[in-house]
Design an enzyme around this catalytic site. Sequence first.
Site, PDB file in Angstrom:
ATOM      1  CG  ASP A 176      -3.139  -2.062 -11.204  1.00 52.62           C
ATOM      2  OD1 ASP A 176      -3.544  -2.455 -10.142  1.00 52.62           O
ATOM      3  OD2 ASP A 176      -4.224  -1.736 -12.097  1.00 52.62           O
ATOM      4  CG  ASP A 177       0.556  -2.074 -14.941  1.00 55.48           C
ATOM      5  OD1 ASP A 177      -0.388  -2.632 -14.785  1.00 55.48           O
ATOM      6  OD2 ASP A 177       0.653  -0.845 -15.339  1.00 55.48           O
ATOM      7  CG  HIS A 218      -3.409  -6.064 -13.721  1.00 54.50           C
ATOM      8  ND1 HIS A 218      -4.540  -5.270 -14.170  1.00 54.50           N
ATOM      9  CD2 HIS A 218      -2.449  -5.096 -14.330  1.00 54.50           C
ATOM     10  CE1 HIS A 218      -4.409  -4.234 -14.785  1.00 54.50           C
ATOM     11  NE2 HIS A 218      -2.894  -3.997 -14.756  1.00 54.50           N
ATOM     12  CG  HIS A 255      -1.110  -4.543 -18.972  1.00 57.96           C
ATOM     13  ND1 HIS A 255      -1.578  -3.220 -19.626  1.00 57.96           N
ATOM     14  CD2 HIS A 255      -1.281  -4.289 -17.559  1.00 57.96           C
ATOM     15  CE1 HIS A 255      -2.163  -2.260 -18.726  1.00 57.96           C
ATOM     16  NE2 HIS A 255      -2.030  -3.061 -17.714  1.00 57.96           N
ATOM     17  CG  HIS A 283       0.308   2.185 -12.320  1.00 55.86           C
ATOM     18  ND1 HIS A 283      -0.439   3.160 -11.968  1.00 55.86           N
ATOM     19  CD2 HIS A 283      -0.225   1.294 -12.946  1.00 55.86           C
ATOM     20  CE1 HIS A 283      -1.688   2.707 -12.832  1.00 55.86           C
ATOM     21  NE2 HIS A 283      -1.485   1.974 -13.456  1.00 55.86           N
TER      22      HIS A 283
HETATM   23 ZN   LIG Z   1      -2.356  -2.373 -15.600  1.00 52.71          ZN
END
Ligand SMILES: [Zn+2]
Length: 219
Positions: free
Chosen positions: A35-36, A86, A90, A180
Amino acid sequence: MQARRTEAQHLALRHPGKVWINGHLQRKAVALTFDDGPESVVTPQVLDILARYQLKATFFFVGFMLRKHAAVVKRTYHEGHLILNHSYDHPSFDALSNAQIQSQLRRTEDLLFKLIGKRPALFRPPAGVIDNRIQAEIDAAGYQTILWSYDPFDWAGLPVDTLVQRVVSQARNGEIILLHSRLHTDSTAVALPRIIEGLQARGFELLRLDELIPVQAYR
Ligand SMILES: [Zn+2]
């Protein structure tokens, strides 16, 4: 956090085929999800490692970083990994209006379409924050929701040995593992080769999300 995860489990039970937490328990396979990203340090390191082990994995990218790291985005896609939505920047979705939720999904989707010519059909809410209203909006935007079944807290600055040990020893059949690929989670990339080798030594296949669960990644 715990309450949210319980709520997520209830949601998955109430929305079969729309909210996913894990894959089939009979299959000795897991999916690594990152993620991210994208950014230009950790994401390329993760890609290098996946290439070395000839594995395909799954990335949940954040919209506002896509344009700035367009080359990383294209590389991720061309190397056979999934790029999924995603959100745009955020936020915690429980603080957003329905229109803001739609905007978060749409803006990221449009940017991704410009870069890779694909519109994702899978979405992971930031921090896994979800309730019935948020899920209804995700559904209305044409997405299925992907959560996770194991979070080793790789973002928390754990020693590499601890992170490797956690993921390798805890993994169960069908696990969707949350990792991540973002700045300041450097231990993830350092730990990743040993995580991969450890999982493979336990007999797990490492699959893309659309191989682990019966979903279409793109529309
Ligand atoms: Zn995230």
